[in-house]
Design a protein around this motif. Structure first.
Motif, PDB file in Angstrom:
ATOM      1  N   THR A 202      30.345  43.049  46.284  1.00 17.17           N
ATOM      2  CA  THR A 202      31.669  43.295  46.538  1.00 17.17           C
ATOM      3  C   THR A 202      32.579  42.429  47.252  1.00 17.17           C
ATOM      4  N   LYS A 203      32.157  41.614  48.001  1.00 15.92           N
ATOM      5  CA  LYS A 203      32.737  40.644  48.926  1.00 15.92           C
ATOM      6  C   LYS A 203      32.512  39.364  48.506  1.00 15.92           C
ATOM      7  N   GLN A 204      31.809  39.291  47.158  1.00 15.91           N
ATOM      8  CA  GLN A 204      31.752  37.970  46.839  1.00 15.91           C
ATOM      9  C   GLN A 204      32.813  37.437  45.555  1.00 15.91           C
ATOM     10  N   PRO A 205      33.289  36.275  45.329  1.00 18.82           N
ATOM     11  CA  PRO A 205      34.304  36.087  44.175  1.00 18.82           C
ATOM     12  C   PRO A 205      33.795  36.758  43.062  1.00 18.82           C
ATOM     13  N   VAL A 206      34.809  37.429  42.366  1.00 17.97           N
ATOM     14  CA  VAL A 206      34.567  38.230  41.212  1.00 17.97           C
ATOM     15  C   VAL A 206      34.857  37.259  39.888  1.00 17.97           C
ATOM     16  N   PRO A 207      33.847  37.382  39.024  1.00 24.33           N
ATOM     17  CA  PRO A 207      33.902  36.193  37.854  1.00 24.33           C
ATOM     18  C   PRO A 207      35.238  36.649  37.158  1.00 24.33           C
ATOM     19  N   GLU A 208      35.921  35.673  36.538  1.00 23.21           N
ATOM     20  CA  GLU A 208      36.923  35.504  35.930  1.00 23.21           C
ATOM     21  C   GLU A 208      36.710  36.967  34.599  1.00 23.21           C
ATOM     22  N   ILE A 209      35.570  36.738  33.895  1.00 23.10           N
ATOM     23  CA  ILE A 209      35.072  37.600  32.790  1.00 23.10           C
ATOM     24  C   ILE A 209      35.443  39.000  33.240  1.00 23.10           C
ATOM     25  N   VAL A 210      35.110  39.629  34.470  1.00 27.51           N
ATOM     26  CA  VAL A 210      35.401  40.695  35.046  1.00 27.51           C
ATOM     27  C   VAL A 210      36.552  41.267  35.081  1.00 27.51           C
ATOM     28  N   SER A 211      37.373  40.215  35.726  1.00 31.78           N
ATOM     29  CA  SER A 211      39.062  40.618  35.908  1.00 31.78           C
ATOM     30  C   SER A 211      39.780  40.722  34.587  1.00 31.78           C
ATOM     31  N   LYS A 212      39.270  40.046  33.770  1.00 33.19           N
ATOM     32  CA  LYS A 212      39.676  39.917  32.173  1.00 33.19           C
ATOM     33  C   LYS A 212      39.652  41.277  31.825  1.00 33.19           C
ATOM     34  N   ALA A 213      38.202  41.727  31.662  1.00 36.39           N
ATOM     35  CA  ALA A 213      37.767  42.990  31.278  1.00 36.39           C
ATOM     36  C   ALA A 213      38.660  44.295  31.732  1.00 36.39           C
ATOM     37  N   TYR A 214      39.205  44.140  32.966  1.00 35.12           N
ATOM     38  CA  TYR A 214      39.661  45.435  33.696  1.00 35.12           C
ATOM     39  C   TYR A 214      41.223  45.055  33.551  1.00 35.12           C
ATOM     40  N   GLY A 215      41.761  44.002  33.164  1.00 32.64           N
ATOM     41  CA  GLY A 215      43.148  43.644  32.933  1.00 32.64           C
ATOM     42  C   GLY A 215      43.655  43.337  34.396  1.00 32.64           C
ATOM     43  N   GLU A 216      43.065  42.656  35.215  1.00 33.85           N
ATOM     44  CA  GLU A 216      43.818  42.330  36.352  1.00 33.85           C
ATOM     45  C   GLU A 216      43.621  40.933  36.855  1.00 33.85           C
ATOM     46  N   LYS A 217      44.691  40.254  37.260  1.00 32.72           N
ATOM     47  CA  LYS A 217      44.730  38.996  37.582  1.00 32.72           C
ATOM     48  C   LYS A 217      43.581  38.299  38.477  1.00 32.72           C
ATOM     49  N   THR A 218      43.379  39.233  39.496  1.00 32.39           N
ATOM     50  CA  THR A 218      42.355  39.118  40.318  1.00 32.39           C
ATOM     51  C   THR A 218      41.902  40.334  41.048  1.00 32.39           C
ATOM     52  N   ILE A 219      40.498  40.254  41.362  1.00 31.79           N
ATOM     53  CA  ILE A 219      39.893  41.614  41.931  1.00 31.79           C
ATOM     54  C   ILE A 219      39.246  41.157  43.189  1.00 31.79           C
ATOM     55  N   LYS A 220      39.640  41.588  44.387  1.00 30.40           N
ATOM     56  CA  LYS A 220      39.037  41.141  45.587  1.00 30.40           C
ATOM     57  C   LYS A 220      38.822  42.301  46.467  1.00 30.40           C
ATOM     58  N   PHE A 221      37.995  42.085  47.243  1.00 30.61           N
ATOM     59  CA  PHE A 221      37.362  43.156  48.254  1.00 30.61           C
ATOM     60  C   PHE A 221      38.603  43.535  48.933  1.00 30.61           C
ATOM     61  N   GLY A 222      38.714  45.022  49.127  1.00 31.56           N
ATOM     62  CA  GLY A 222      39.830  45.784  49.858  1.00 31.56           C
ATOM     63  C   GLY A 222      39.759  47.146  49.683  1.00 31.56           C
ATOM     64  N   LYS A 223      40.626  47.729  50.063  1.00 30.32           N
ATOM     65  CA  LYS A 223      40.736  49.290  49.717  1.00 30.32           C
ATOM     66  C   LYS A 223      40.687  49.700  48.406  1.00 30.32           C
ATOM     67  N   ASP A 224      41.007  48.752  47.498  1.00 31.27           N
ATOM     68  CA  ASP A 224      40.898  49.230  45.967  1.00 31.27           C
ATOM     69  C   ASP A 224      39.839  48.583  45.031  1.00 31.27           C
ATOM     70  N   TYR A 225      39.060  47.873  45.961  1.00 28.99           N
ATOM     71  CA  TYR A 225      37.736  47.569  45.599  1.00 28.99           C
ATOM     72  C   TYR A 225      36.558  47.372  46.522  1.00 28.99           C
ATOM     73  N   LEU A 226      35.737  48.746  46.623  1.00 27.60           N
ATOM     74  CA  LEU A 226      34.897  48.808  47.267  1.00 27.60           C
ATOM     75  C   LEU A 226      33.574  48.680  46.946  1.00 27.60           C
ATOM     76  N   ILE A 227      33.245  48.964  45.669  1.00 30.78           N
ATOM     77  CA  ILE A 227      31.997  48.633  44.932  1.00 30.78           C
ATOM     78  C   ILE A 227      32.328  47.861  43.571  1.00 30.78           C
ATOM     79  N   PRO A 228      31.338  47.180  43.211  1.00 32.85           N
ATOM     80  CA  PRO A 228      31.389  46.614  41.871  1.00 32.85           C
ATOM     81  C   PRO A 228      31.967  47.322  40.805  1.00 32.85           C
ATOM     82  N   LYS A 229      32.495  46.826  39.620  1.00 31.23           N
ATOM     83  CA  LYS A 229      32.896  47.455  38.520  1.00 31.23           C
ATOM     84  C   LYS A 229      31.682  47.248  37.523  1.00 31.23           C
TER      85      LYS A 229
END
Length: 758
Positions: A354-381
């Motif tokens: 979860t703390k590693q950089p999230v691939p762009e392909i995952v961000s695109k899949a979930y419609g978010e510009k960036t996904i990074k570790f924090g209170k709204d991203y505690l576990i992988p998608k």
């Protein structure tokens, strides 16, 4: 996400075209008498004798090493309770599908008509020669603890009750990261567990193994707080009985640092939440309704860190993040068990990933510009393609380190590559597209809304919030069909025949566009009664965001109105069509398969550009082969000449593009042969995933053959190069294919809107 499921849709899905969700497919050719003799008698006797001499050879000569038994007695099925083994079979088949989809593991589901724990244990133990692992499912507590515990002791293959340990592993990873976010230590926090079933006990056990102290844990069941002075406590609950003189949930959560809910919806009130400690961690995992609604919780406190079991909120605790990959790792080293070390390895791997950089392909899949570790991203998608390599390798290594592995892995990097190839992370392309579409649904106009398949697809699109359907056609007929199909589709219906003012307006716009190309106002009025023209004009004027047509009309007549009204992207001379082909070998992109009959060199360069861009749009790195009947000039003719010239120009225009040709299809697709025969090629060392055909006949024939006799799934045709999203269906497309195309159209529309904003 919570979807509306209609009884008829669910029953049709499970009964048509073939009852159930699984089948057995041979992995060896059975085309000749010799094949049959090898597969069965007399050839099969040879491996039988080998295994009789050494039982471990069963892993070499049979499918045991990749076969998991999903086993239940149907005593605690989903939220349905004790519905019996027969009624549990659809769930067990579904679990098997998830094993296959996410980890490439084969499954036999076995439903056992036995509620006596001792007898059930005997039956499952007797199946050990068949399976490489056992996934116990939907067995009621407290019997589930005994069943799993004794089977783990008696069997020399991995056994796990996923209802318990899957939730425990995923929630533990989320807890580790939540504690890091809020700056608290697990050994110091006060934890309240609402629920005392198998999953709740397993979660609490794992929290303790990670450092939580029993004295700081309060557990509740349906009778209230589990206290040491309560009578008739079973052994599992007694381990978490508290000395505190409290009885209710409001008393328990006061000043608590964490709330874990595995109970029922809406039992935690805003007042309860407000009474918790600073920066509270709330895992409300009841489904479909959490113990407190996400929106209510977030509006009550702004310092909350929250997870639920739902996909429409951040931090979904979803067992699919765990069990496929845990079993994959265990099977690959022939582990004799899934022990605590392996579970904790999965927890750590999930948390660290979860703390590693999230691939762009995952961000695109979930419609978010960036996904990074924090209170709204505690576990992988769940759709993160890195899961199998990270989790399975961590579990396999823990099995080896803890001494329960009978096999070994020497090259971990190579193993990770093999894992990714085994399931092909790219196989989830449509899942990612659908997820991205749901983030920002767009208006899709369907020109053939009086077709049954279109209406069923529109219902699915509307239910799952992938898009906003607009239906063109005879309103009375459409409403009658909706009633006959027992749909409850509520969306805009437009009958162009009655849109007098709009037709006049559209005709004027059309005349302005086409007056220098021989068009007249009368011709425009007539054409606007054609739904393809009307729908194209809706798209052009911003009354819709995407257009889908072509189910029952030929391709040119469907495309022509869109070309006249919407037109080609600036800087391009043409549009092109692409199919995505998916099979066991991977995902491949084929172009042009639908539009350009015999493109010249300039046309091929345009197609290369469009296809390269489209493949990137779908999250892949394009490796393009320009196909011909020759290899790098080995034969002469118009096709080799123009394809070689097109590649030369493409390389000059886009130096970083991975492309080569002219090249024959078999050579392009055989990485080792290409590298050996033509090591100078720019494609040497690459696995080609994109094929550009020299003309329409070759491309069209190729994709249709792959669909019909190549055991391939096709997505498309995807129209590339239009100024706005227009997609033409393949004649006779299924409801699912229309739905998939709608998701692609929505994501296409999202990208178009983003371009305008830049």
């Amino acid at each position: 996400m919570s979807f509306k499921i209609r009884k008829k849709d669910a029953l049709d899905f499970h009964s048509e075209p073939t009852p159930g969700k699984i089948e057995v497919t041979p992995t060896k050719p059975l085309a000749t008498q010799h094949d049959l003799a090898l597969a069965y008698s007399p050839g099969v006797a040879v491996p039988c004798l080998e295994i009789a001499e050494d039982k471990e050879k069963v892993y070499k000569y049979t499918a045991k090493g990749n076969l998991v038994g999903v086993i239940s007695n149907g005593t605690a099925v989903l939220g349905l309770g004790n519905i019996g083994p027969e009624a549990s079979k659809p769930v067990m088949e579904g679990k098997g599908v998830l094993f296959k989809k996410f980890a490439g593991i084969d499954v036999f589901d076995i439903e056992i008509d036995e509620e006596d724990s001792d007898e059930f244990i005997k039956i499952v133990k007797s199946l050990e020669p068949t399976f490489g692992g056992i996934n116990l499912e939907d067995i009621k507590a407290p019997e589930s603890f005994k069943v799993e515990g004794e089977l783990r002791e008696q069997m020399n293959i991995p056994v796990m009750h996923d209802d318990q340990h899957g939730t425990a592993i995923i929630s533990s990873a989320a807890l580790l990261n939540a504690l890091e976010v809020v700056g608290k230590k697990i050994g110091e926090i006060k934890i309240v567990v609402n629920g005392a079933g198998g999953a709740a006990i397993a979660c609490t056990d794992l929290y303790v193994k990670m450092g939580a102290t029993k004295e700081n844990i309060v557990m509740l069941d349906s009778k209230g707080v589990i206290r040491s002075d309560r009578d008739n406590l079973d052994a599992m609950k007694a381990r978490y009985a508290t000395q505190c003189q409290i009885s209710t949930l409001p008393e328990a959560v006061k000043d608590a640092d964490m709330f874990l809910g595995l109970s029922m919806g809406n039992v935690l009130t805003p007042e309860d939440l407000l009474s918790m400690a600073k920066d509270p961690i709330v895992f409300a995992l009841a489904n479909p309704d959490p113990e407190i609604a996400y929106e209510l919780a977030m509006s009550t406190r702004d310092d909350i860190v929250m997870a639920t079991g739902r996909s429409d909120h951040p931090n979904q605790v979803n067992n699919v993040l765990g069990f496929p990959y845990i079993f994959r790792g265990a099977l690959d080293v022939r582990a004799t068990a899934i022990n605590e070390e392996m579970k904790l390895a999965a927890v750590t791997a999930l948390a660290e990933m979860t703390k590693q950089p999230v691939p762009e392909i995952v961000s695109k899949a979930y419609g978010e510009k960036t996904i990074k570790f924090g209170k709204d991203y505690l576990i992988p998608k769940p759709l993160d393609p890195r899961l199998i390599a990270n989790i399975s390798s961590a579990v396999a290594k823990a099995a080896m380190d803890s001494g329960v592995a009978r096999g070994s892995i020497d090259d971990w990097e190579e193993y990770k590559i093999e894992l990714e190839e085994r399931v092909g992370a790219e196989k989830r392309i449509i899942s990612r597209i659908i997820s991205a579409a749901k983030k920002n649904p767009k208006r899709i106009v369907f020109s053939e809304a009086d077709e049954e398949k279109i209406l069923k697809a529109a219902q699915l699109i509307s239910d799952e919030k992938v898009g906003i359907p607009i239906l063109l056609g005879n309103e009375k007929k459409i409403k009658r069909l909706i009633a006959e199909l027992e749909l409850d589709l509520e969306c805009e219906i437009i009958d162009p025949f009655y849109q007098t003012e709009k037709i006049e307006h559209f005709a004027k716009l059309h005349f302005e566009k086409r007056k220098r190309k021989g068009a007249t106002m009368n011709e425009g009025r007539h054409q606007m009664h054609d739904r393809n023209y009307y729908g194209s004009m809706m798209l052009e004027t911003g009354e819709a965001d995407a257009l889908i047509s072509g189910l029952n009309s030929d391709y040119p007549n469907t495309l022509r109105p869109a070309l006249q009204i919407i037109g080609v992207e600036p800087g391009l001379s043409r549009v092109a069509g692409m199919y995505i082909i998916r099979n066991k070998k991977g995902t491949f992109f084929l172009a042009d398969t639908t539009v350009n009959v015999n493109p010249d060199v300039e046309g091929l360069v345009n197609i290369i550009e469009l296809t390269h861009r489209a493949v990137k749009f779908f999250g892949f790195e394009p490796k393009l082969a320009m196909l011909s009947y020759s290899n790098f000039g080995s034969a002469k003719g118009d096709v080799p000449s123009k394809t070689a010239k097109a590649v030369q120009i493409a390389k000059e225009k886009w130096p970083d593009m991975i492309i080569d040709g002219d090249i024959q299809a078999n050579l392009a697709m055989n990485k080792k042969l290409l590298e050996k025969t033509y090591p100078f090629s720019d494609l040497a060392g690459h696995q080609v995933n994109t094929l550009i055909f020299p003309n329409l006949s070759s491309g069209n024939i190729a994709y249709k053959l792959l669909m019909e006799i190549g055991a391939s799934e096709a997505i498309g045709p995807i129209l590339m190069g239009m100024q706005k999203p227009v997609h033409v269906l393949q004649a006779g497309s299924s409801v699912r294919e229309i739905y998939n195309m709608a998701a692609i159209a929505v994501v296409d529309a999202q990208a178009t809107a983003n371009k305008k904003l830049k």
